[in-house]
Design a protein around this motif. Structure first.
Motif, PDB file in Angstrom:
ATOM      1  N   ALA A   1       0.850  -1.190   0.000  1.00 17.49           N
ATOM      2  CA  ALA A   1       0.000   0.000   0.000  1.00 17.49           C
ATOM      3  C   ALA A   1       0.882   1.235   0.000  1.00 17.49           C
ATOM      4  CB  ALA A   1      -0.916  -0.004   1.225  1.00 17.49           C
ATOM      5  N   GLY A   2       0.744   2.071  -1.003  1.00 17.20           N
ATOM      6  CA  GLY A   2       1.546   3.284  -1.074  1.00 17.20           C
ATOM      7  C   GLY A   2       1.359   4.179   0.135  1.00 17.20           C
ATOM      8  N   HIS A   3       2.437   4.788   0.606  1.00 15.53           N
ATOM      9  CA  HIS A   3       2.457   5.726   1.738  1.00 15.53           C
ATOM     10  C   HIS A   3       2.227   5.055   3.085  1.00 15.53           C
ATOM     11  CE1 HIS A   3       2.350   8.750  -1.427  1.00 15.53           C
ATOM     12  NE2 HIS A   3       1.224   8.225  -1.863  1.00 15.53           N
ATOM     13  N   ALA A   4       2.344   3.736   3.136  1.00 15.04           N
ATOM     14  CA  ALA A   4       2.105   3.027   4.400  1.00 15.04           C
ATOM     15  C   ALA A   4       3.170   3.307   5.446  1.00 15.04           C
ATOM     16  CB  ALA A   4       2.014   1.518   4.147  1.00 15.04           C
ATOM     17  N   ASP A   5       4.303   3.890   5.034  1.00 13.53           N
ATOM     18  CA  ASP A   5       5.392   4.152   5.968  1.00 13.53           C
ATOM     19  C   ASP A   5       5.742   5.636   6.058  1.00 13.53           C
ATOM     20  OD1 ASP A   5       6.521   4.537   3.474  1.00 13.53           O
ATOM     21  OD2 ASP A   5       7.643   2.656   3.500  1.00 13.53           O
ATOM     22  N   SER A   6       4.862   6.515   5.546  1.00 14.03           N
ATOM     23  CA  SER A   6       5.218   7.943   5.484  1.00 14.03           C
ATOM     24  C   SER A   6       4.110   8.848   6.010  1.00 14.03           C
ATOM     25  CB  SER A   6       5.561   8.331   4.043  1.00 14.03           C
ATOM     26  OG  SER A   6       4.467   8.084   3.177  1.00 14.03           O
ATOM     27  N   GLN A   7       3.346   8.393   6.976  1.00 19.13           N
ATOM     28  CA  GLN A   7       2.279   9.229   7.518  1.00 19.13           C
ATOM     29  C   GLN A   7       2.850  10.310   8.439  1.00 19.13           C
ATOM     30  OE1 GLN A   7      -1.162   8.820   6.366  1.00 19.13           O
ATOM     31  NE2 GLN A   7       0.352   7.927   4.971  1.00 19.13           N
ATOM     32  N   GLY A   8       2.313  11.504   8.305  1.00 15.85           N
ATOM     33  CA  GLY A   8       2.754  12.609   9.141  1.00 15.85           C
ATOM     34  C   GLY A   8       4.020  13.289   8.688  1.00 15.85           C
ATOM     35  N   ILE A   9       4.580  12.840   7.562  1.00 14.23           N
ATOM     36  CA  ILE A   9       5.788  13.447   7.024  1.00 14.23           C
ATOM     37  C   ILE A   9       5.576  13.685   5.530  1.00 14.23           C
ATOM     38  CG2 ILE A   9       7.324  12.430   8.752  1.00 14.23           C
ATOM     39  CD1 ILE A   9       8.060  10.257   6.776  1.00 14.23           C
ATOM     40  N   ALA A  10       6.579  14.222   4.872  1.00 13.00           N
ATOM     41  CA  ALA A  10       6.465  14.459   3.433  1.00 13.00           C
ATOM     42  C   ALA A  10       6.184  13.139   2.721  1.00 13.00           C
ATOM     43  CB  ALA A  10       7.760  15.070   2.905  1.00 13.00           C
ATOM     44  N   GLY A  11       5.263  13.177   1.763  1.00 15.61           N
ATOM     45  CA  GLY A  11       4.932  11.976   1.025  1.00 15.61           C
ATOM     46  C   GLY A  11       3.870  11.133   1.689  1.00 15.61           C
ATOM     47  N   ALA A  12       2.959  11.754   2.452  1.00 20.67           N
ATOM     48  CA  ALA A  12       1.931  11.006   3.169  1.00 20.67           C
ATOM     49  C   ALA A  12       0.762  10.594   2.282  1.00 20.67           C
ATOM     50  CB  ALA A  12       1.414  11.821   4.351  1.00 20.67           C
ATOM     51  N   GLY A  13       0.679  11.131   1.071  1.00 21.01           N
ATOM     52  CA  GLY A  13      -0.433  10.804   0.189  1.00 21.01           C
ATOM     53  C   GLY A  13      -1.538  11.841   0.276  1.00 21.01           C
ATOM     54  N   THR A  14      -2.485  11.766  -0.649  1.00 19.89           N
ATOM     55  CA  THR A  14      -3.556  12.747  -0.702  1.00 19.89           C
ATOM     56  C   THR A  14      -4.624  12.486   0.351  1.00 19.89           C
ATOM     57  OG1 THR A  14      -5.224  13.777  -2.134  1.00 19.89           O
ATOM     58  CG2 THR A  14      -4.824  11.428  -2.466  1.00 19.89           C
ATOM     59  N   GLY A  15      -5.227  13.565   0.827  1.00 17.17           N
ATOM     60  CA  GLY A  15      -6.348  13.426   1.749  1.00 17.17           C
ATOM     61  C   GLY A  15      -7.654  13.173   1.037  1.00 17.17           C
ATOM     62  N   GLY A  16      -7.688  13.365  -0.284  1.00 14.65           N
ATOM     63  CA  GLY A  16      -8.908  13.180  -1.045  1.00 14.65           C
ATOM     64  C   GLY A  16      -9.773  14.425  -1.044  1.00 14.65           C
ATOM     65  N   ALA A  17     -10.600  14.559  -2.071  1.00  9.70           N
ATOM     66  CA  ALA A  17     -11.454  15.737  -2.196  1.00  9.70           C
ATOM     67  C   ALA A  17     -12.488  15.806  -1.084  1.00  9.70           C
ATOM     68  CB  ALA A  17     -12.150  15.730  -3.559  1.00  9.70           C
ATOM     69  N   ALA A  18     -12.997  14.668  -0.629  1.00 10.02           N
ATOM     70  CA  ALA A  18     -14.031  14.686   0.404  1.00 10.02           C
ATOM     71  C   ALA A  18     -13.535  15.379   1.664  1.00 10.02           C
ATOM     72  CB  ALA A  18     -14.488  13.262   0.721  1.00 10.02           C
ATOM     73  N   VAL A  19     -12.332  15.050   2.090  1.00  8.12           N
ATOM     74  CA  VAL A  19     -11.769  15.617   3.317  1.00  8.12           C
ATOM     75  C   VAL A  19     -11.221  17.014   3.067  1.00  8.12           C
ATOM     76  CG1 VAL A  19      -9.964  15.350   5.062  1.00  8.12           C
ATOM     77  CG2 VAL A  19     -11.256  13.351   4.290  1.00  8.12           C
ATOM     78  N   ASP A  20     -10.380  17.160   2.060  1.00  9.52           N
ATOM     79  CA  ASP A  20      -9.659  18.410   1.862  1.00  9.52           C
ATOM     80  C   ASP A  20     -10.533  19.537   1.316  1.00  9.52           C
ATOM     81  OD1 ASP A  20      -7.445  17.057   2.707  1.00  9.52           O
ATOM     82  OD2 ASP A  20      -6.433  16.998   0.765  1.00  9.52           O
ATOM     83  N   VAL A  21     -11.526  19.199   0.497  1.00 11.67           N
ATOM     84  CA  VAL A  21     -12.356  20.223  -0.137  1.00 11.67           C
ATOM     85  C   VAL A  21     -13.709  20.364   0.558  1.00 11.67           C
ATOM     86  CG1 VAL A  21     -13.471  20.933  -2.291  1.00 11.67           C
ATOM     87  CG2 VAL A  21     -11.219  19.853  -2.358  1.00 11.67           C
ATOM     88  N   HIS A  22     -14.326  19.233   0.900  1.00  8.70           N
ATOM     89  CA  HIS A  22     -15.697  19.265   1.406  1.00  8.70           C
ATOM     90  C   HIS A  22     -15.792  19.112   2.920  1.00  8.70           C
ATOM     91  CE1 HIS A  22     -17.060  19.220  -2.732  1.00  8.70           C
ATOM     92  NE2 HIS A  22     -16.314  18.163  -2.964  1.00  8.70           N
ATOM     93  N   GLY A  23     -14.672  18.937   3.612  1.00 11.15           N
ATOM     94  CA  GLY A  23     -14.691  18.901   5.062  1.00 11.15           C
ATOM     95  C   GLY A  23     -15.197  17.623   5.688  1.00 11.15           C
TER      96      GLY A  23
END
Length: 269
Positions: free
Chosen positions: A65-87
């Motif tokens: 799974a991509g970004h499985a080892d990079s949470q909270g740092i650079a390269g954590a992956g996208t939050g998705g439109a639902a979270v980042d745009v629509h709250g």
């Protein structure tokens, strides 16, 4: 009481995705930039490679799974439109939504692949934050070792929403000639140029990246809606496993069937 416009749009996107799930599971090689009924727009970038190298039927396949080892740092992956745009609330506290869906898809691909007799396994790093990409526990390190030993390493991703994302498609490993698995995945999802962004860290280490689709409508509502989620994940896993089987010279065992009519509920957007 009338539903807010955002809820109505979410339900509409979900309805359209559900109507097309069976077709989406078997979609083959449309033109770059075209839209898939489930996964949305495919890479608009023309790929400059063809995968022709044959692979043995018992090829060891490693799925991550991509970004499985990079949470909270650079390269954590996208939050998705639902979270980042629509709250909307994240699917799981503490991780980006992309990782949540990467894990869901990767685990299902491995489970289905094992059912179908593939030599396939899943690797999940022991920690969600590993600062050095060369740490032996990272996806990069484990995938590199697997590819160097002659196996096929595949990392699942979802692409960024909006103009920052490109769309679904395969970014092939660069350590040896492109394989028939690379080709069959590109036929199913689309393809990126081999030197996309100058050569990404995974492909330079022998890991093929598969972008399932942009984390936005129509794909994201189909995943976030509990009513459509099982079918959407099953369709994606089926498409990946069928492509792996084709790349290994096997006849795909069949398309995942829907579990009957599915009612619609308002999505989380």
């Amino acid at each position: 009481m009338a539903r807010p416009p955002g809820v109505r749009r979410s339900a509409l996107f979900t309805a359209l995705a559900l109507l097309c799930l069976g077709m989406a599971a078997e979609a083959q090689a449309p033109a770059p930039g075209s839209r898939d009924p489930l996964t949305g727009v495919r890479s608009r970038l023309s790929r400059d490679w063809v995968g022709q190298r044959p692979e043995p039927a018992d090829l060891p396949i490693l799925v991550m799974a991509g970004h499985a080892d990079s949470q909270g740092i650079a390269g954590a992956g996208t939050g998705g439109a639902a979270v980042d745009v629509h709250g909307a609330r994240p699917m799981q506290p503490g991780i980006r939504d992309e990782l949540y869906w990467n894990l869901e898809v990767a685990r299902r691909v491995v489970a289905l692949g094992l059912q179908r007799g593939l030599n396939i396994r899943f690797y999940d790093p022991p920690q969600r934050t590993i600062h050095s990409g060369d740490d032996p526990r990272t996806n990069w390190s484990v995938g590199k070792a697997h590819a160097a030993a002659g196996g096929y390493a595949l990392e699942i991703h979802f692409d960024a929403y909006g103009p920052d994302g490109v769309g679904s498609g395969v970014i092939p490993a660069l350590h040896r000639p492109f394989s028939r698995i690379d080709e069959s995945l590109a036929q199913a999802f689309g393809g990126y140029p081999q030197q996309f962004r100058g050569g990404l860290g995974g492909p330079r280490r022998g890991i093929t990246l598969l972008e399932i689709g942009k984390l936005e409508p129509p794909l994201e509502p189909a995943l976030r809606n509990p009513r459509s989620r099982p079918q959407a994940l099953a369709a994606i896993a089926e498409r990946v496993v069928a492509a792996l089987e084709q790349g290994l010279g096997r006849q795909p065992a069949g398309v995942a069937s829907a579990n009957g009519p599915v009612g619609l509920a308002a999505g989380d957007q």
